[in-house]
Design an enzyme around this catalytic site. Structure first.
Site, PDB file in Angstrom:
ATOM      1  N   ASP A   1      30.644 -14.387 -15.671  1.00 23.99           N
ATOM      2  CA  ASP A   1      29.559 -13.579 -15.838  1.00 23.99           C
ATOM      3  C   ASP A   1      30.320 -12.295 -16.150  1.00 23.99           C
ATOM      4  O   ASP A   1      31.228 -11.909 -15.786  1.00 23.99           O
ATOM      5  CB  ASP A   1      28.641 -13.507 -14.457  1.00 23.99           C
ATOM      6  CG  ASP A   1      29.340 -12.973 -13.327  1.00 23.99           C
ATOM      7  OD1 ASP A   1      30.436 -13.604 -12.738  1.00 23.99           O
ATOM      8  OD2 ASP A   1      29.280 -11.836 -12.725  1.00 23.99           O
TER       9      ASP A   1
ATOM     10  N   HIS B   1      25.990 -14.624 -10.471  1.00 26.23           N
ATOM     11  CA  HIS B   1      27.521 -14.717 -10.400  1.00 26.23           C
ATOM     12  C   HIS B   1      27.829 -16.121 -10.457  1.00 26.23           C
ATOM     13  O   HIS B   1      29.077 -16.274 -10.930  1.00 26.23           O
ATOM     14  CB  HIS B   1      27.843 -14.227  -8.979  1.00 26.23           C
ATOM     15  CG  HIS B   1      29.174 -13.297  -8.913  1.00 26.23           C
ATOM     16  ND1 HIS B   1      29.763 -12.925  -9.823  1.00 26.23           N
ATOM     17  CD2 HIS B   1      30.261 -13.440  -7.882  1.00 26.23           C
ATOM     18  CE1 HIS B   1      30.857 -12.165  -9.579  1.00 26.23           C
ATOM     19  NE2 HIS B   1      31.268 -12.620  -8.274  1.00 26.23           N
TER      20      HIS B   1
ATOM     21  N   ASN C   1      36.882 -15.206  -5.285  1.00 26.62           N
ATOM     22  CA  ASN C   1      37.952 -14.126  -5.230  1.00 26.62           C
ATOM     23  C   ASN C   1      39.146 -14.913  -5.116  1.00 26.62           C
ATOM     24  O   ASN C   1      40.406 -14.348  -5.073  1.00 26.62           O
ATOM     25  CB  ASN C   1      38.070 -13.373  -4.163  1.00 26.62           C
ATOM     26  CG  ASN C   1      36.764 -12.078  -4.154  1.00 26.62           C
ATOM     27  OD1 ASN C   1      35.951 -12.088  -5.282  1.00 26.62           O
ATOM     28  ND2 ASN C   1      36.371 -11.451  -3.116  1.00 26.62           N
TER      29      ASN C   1
ATOM     30  N   ASN D   1      36.952 -10.080  -9.585  1.00 23.96           N
ATOM     31  CA  ASN D   1      37.683 -10.579  -8.876  1.00 23.96           C
ATOM     32  C   ASN D   1      38.177 -11.743  -9.096  1.00 23.96           C
ATOM     33  O   ASN D   1      39.269 -12.273  -8.804  1.00 23.96           O
ATOM     34  CB  ASN D   1      37.068 -10.469  -7.292  1.00 23.96           C
ATOM     35  CG  ASN D   1      37.079  -8.882  -6.917  1.00 23.96           C
ATOM     36  OD1 ASN D   1      37.847  -7.939  -7.344  1.00 23.96           O
ATOM     37  ND2 ASN D   1      36.034  -8.746  -6.242  1.00 23.96           N
TER      38      ASN D   1
END
Length: 205
Positions: free
Chosen positions: A91, A20, A66, A112
């Site tokens: 990613d 991530h 987020n 997100n």
């Protein structure tokens, strides 16, 4: 002319080497190649560099994935950067590992970080650079996969992938999104270093 280059990721040592966080790792590689270092500022780690006559602000948000939009909006407004001069590096599960894809705009595709950026900017019309992390995981384990580490083989391949992504960033700021797409969206995933050293006779150089 100013540009904001944003690498998405999560802060903290536990996330540093995860799939991530490939946005952070791309910016780290770009900053190293540009001989600049990040400093901790409002909403993130920030570095400034020049690519020919272009001024780049490199941003690694400290807001967690987020809430990335808070950092992007703040630095966009602070530096007076136009929406189409923002490039977000993220990613992507839908791409094979090592592949890169540039787009001038688009949906968040369930990511997100991109979703929050669109909310904070009030638009999805900002360029993004997606880097493939593959999707080799059993059903129901997506979160563990995304927050997991690359395999040893993938780690050996990552330098080539990050080098291509950095070249794509430079092309974006110097030649525009369309030329960058034409040049870099056709790239195949990176090959392992050992394979690249093998010549046509099967001998390793």
């Amino acid at each position: 002319m100013k540009y904001l280059i944003v690498g998405l990721g999560n802060i903290g040592d536990e996330y540093a080497m995860t799939r991530h966080n490939i946005g952070f790792r791309t910016l780290d590689a770009f900053a190293e190649a540009s001989n600049v270092v990040f400093s901790t500022e409002r909403y993130g780690d920030v570095a400034h560099c020049r690519v020919k006559n272009k001024l780049l602000t490199l941003l690694k948000p400290s807001t967690y994935m987020n809430l990335s939009g808070n950092a992007v909006r703040y630095w966009k407004d602070k530096e007076g950067i136009e929406l189409d001069h923002i490039l977000v590096i993220v990613d992507d599960l839908a791409l094979p590992f090592g592949a890169i894809r540039l787009k001038p705009s688009g949906s968040d595709a369930g990511h997100n970080g991109l979703k929050n950026i669109a909310q904070m900017l009030g638009s999805q019309a900002y360029p993004r650079l997606r880097i493939g992390i593959g999707n080799d995981f059993p059903r129901g384990t997506q979160i563990d996969y995304v927050l997991g580490r690359f395999t040893p083989e993938q780690e050996r391949m990552l330098p080539d992938c990050l080098h291509a992504a950095c070249d794509a960033i430079r092309c974006f700021v110097l030649e525009g999104i369309q030329r960058a797409m034409n040049r870099y969206n056709k790239l195949a995933p990176a090959a392992p270093a050992e394979e690249k050293k093998t010549d046509t006779d099967g001998n390793k150089g």
